[in-house]
Design an enzyme around this catalytic site. Structure first.
Site, PDB file in Angstrom:
ATOM      1  N   ALA A   1      -4.523  -2.519  -2.578  1.00 44.54           N
ATOM      2  CA  ALA A   1      -3.198  -2.108  -3.030  1.00 44.54           C
ATOM      3  C   ALA A   1      -2.848  -2.689  -4.394  1.00 44.54           C
ATOM      4  CB  ALA A   1      -2.156  -2.511  -1.990  1.00 44.54           C
TER       5      ALA A   1
ATOM      6  N   ASP B   1     -15.695   0.353   1.142  1.00 48.18           N
ATOM      7  CA  ASP B   1     -14.491  -0.402   1.489  1.00 48.18           C
ATOM      8  C   ASP B   1     -14.838  -1.835   1.862  1.00 48.18           C
ATOM      9  OD1 ASP B   1     -11.838  -0.865   1.955  1.00 48.18           O
ATOM     10  OD2 ASP B   1     -11.668   0.401   3.717  1.00 48.18           O
TER      11      ASP B   1
ATOM     12  N   LYS C   1     -14.198  -3.503   8.948  1.00 47.49           N
ATOM     13  CA  LYS C   1     -14.578  -4.277   7.752  1.00 47.49           C
ATOM     14  C   LYS C   1     -13.598  -5.409   7.481  1.00 47.49           C
ATOM     15  CE  LYS C   1     -11.272  -2.249   5.245  1.00 47.49           C
ATOM     16  NZ  LYS C   1     -10.114  -2.916   4.606  1.00 47.49           N
TER      17      LYS C   1
ATOM     18  N   PHE D   1       0.823  -1.196   0.000  1.00 48.32           N
ATOM     19  CA  PHE D   1       0.000   0.000   0.000  1.00 48.32           C
ATOM     20  C   PHE D   1       0.867   1.260   0.000  1.00 48.32           C
ATOM     21  CE2 PHE D   1      -3.346   2.747   2.238  1.00 48.32           C
ATOM     22  CZ  PHE D   1      -3.969   3.054   1.043  1.00 48.32           C
TER      23      PHE D   1
END
Length: 346
Positions: A151, A255, A202, A15
């Protein structure tokens, strides 16, 4: 048009590398890595995770250089190392710096994490990454980079959207200037806690979604898990003091959908391998980077008990991952659990 300010990135993982390449579309980027061999190799070879590094990206092994050249810095390191990282760089930071982290995890203080299953954990022991930045440095203007940011997709040039969460308009606006491009749409919110918690929680649901796929279950059950998981995320977020609205935007449900349905998600794939029959130790030992959801699951399950929250998905996933509870029995329990989804969210 004025030239965009240079930006520092702490961390050369997937990331961090993806964000460095995106930032480099607009400005010069200094990436700080603690590893001198990695720094030298990447500056020489100019490739990372199968993609070329942008010409404007340069790796350095001296954070002092980053702090001197960059007033805007993005720390992107695993949550279990975040506080130690901040302690290592804090002497170079000044009140003039702006830090926007990209770490979707929680920090624990006052207790050894290995003891949590025995002793439990309380709200006072749990901190967000912006809490850690404020606690360990003189930096005041902080923010969080969140949203559906797989990513691998970013590295491959796929379009996406990010949310910059901060109490300060200046932080949001400066981030937009250096991040916005044809590939990345950037939104802003003042609900910093809600955006951070949505991005953290999440990951647990993504683990569960991967487990379902690993045992061969289909989209119907996956959809139910994600739907009920969102309800559980909202309850958890409210118990921790956030506004529920953050969970229904790009940083929340957006997300969640990306992370809980994609094979390019570390958390989803970690769960998938658990569902296929591998042990926690086997998956951890052969994973190149941390799946934040595993550590988050351990923390939130015990925190939920302290807060007396009803979180059946978190409880069942904890028993599957950490206590080898049979997945089939866990799924049967969740399917038949009298779950109230008629919650007045708005």
């Amino acid at each position: 048009m004025a030239k965009a300010e240079p930006v520092g990135v702490i961390g050369a993982g997937t990331f961090g590398t993806a964000m460095a390449n995106l930032l480099a579309r607009n400005t010069d980027v200094l990436v700080y890595s603690r590893n001198p061999e990695l720094t030298q190799r990447l500056n020489r070879e100019r490739f990372r995770f199968g993609v070329p590094l942008h010409d404007r990206v340069r790796l350095v092994n001296d954070f002092g250089e980053v702090a001197d050249r960059c007033q805007l810095i993005l720390p992107i390191v695993p949550s279990d190392n975040f506080r130690a990282m901040m302690r290592g760089v804090t002497d170079h930071l000044r009140p003039s710096h702006v830090l926007i982290h990209g770490t979707k995890g929680l920090d624990v203080t006052g207790i050894d994490e290995r003891d949590i299953p025995t002793t439990g954990i309380e709200r006072k022991n749990v901190h967000t990454m912006t809490d850690v930045i404020r606690q360990e440095s003189v930096v005041v203007r902080v923010g969080a980079l969140t949203g559906p940011n797989l990513a691998r997709e970013l590295l491959d040039g796929q379009p996406s959207a990010s949310v910059i969460a901060s109490k300060f308009d200046e932080v949001i606006n400066r981030a937009k200037v250096v991040l916005k491009s044809r590939q990345l749409h950037v939104f802003g919110t003042h609900d910093l806690l809600g955006a951070e918690l949505a991005g953290v929680l999440k990951n647990v649901i993504a683990l569960g979604s991967g487990i379902l796929k690993g045992v061969g279950l289909g989209k119907n059950i996956q959809a139910m898990l994600i739907t009920r998981g969102l309800v559980e995320m909202v309850h958890f977020g409210q118990a921790l003091g956030s506004d529920k609205r953050a969970f229904f935007g790009t940083a929340g449900v957006g997300d969640l959908i990306a992370t809980a349905t994609s094979k390019k998600s570390r958390n989803y794939m970690f769960g998938y391998r658990i569902g296929c029959g591998e042990s926690l130790e086997e998956v951890t030992a052969t994973s190149p980077e941390l799946a934040e959801g595993v550590r988050t699951l351990m923390i939130t399950r015990h925190l939920a008990r302290s807060l007396r929250l009803r979180v059946p998905i978190t409880e069942m996933l904890y028993q599957i991952v950490f206590e080898q509870y049979p997945v089939a029995e866990a799924m049967n329990y969740l399917i038949t659990y009298p779950y109230d989804v008629d919650v007045d969210f708005l």
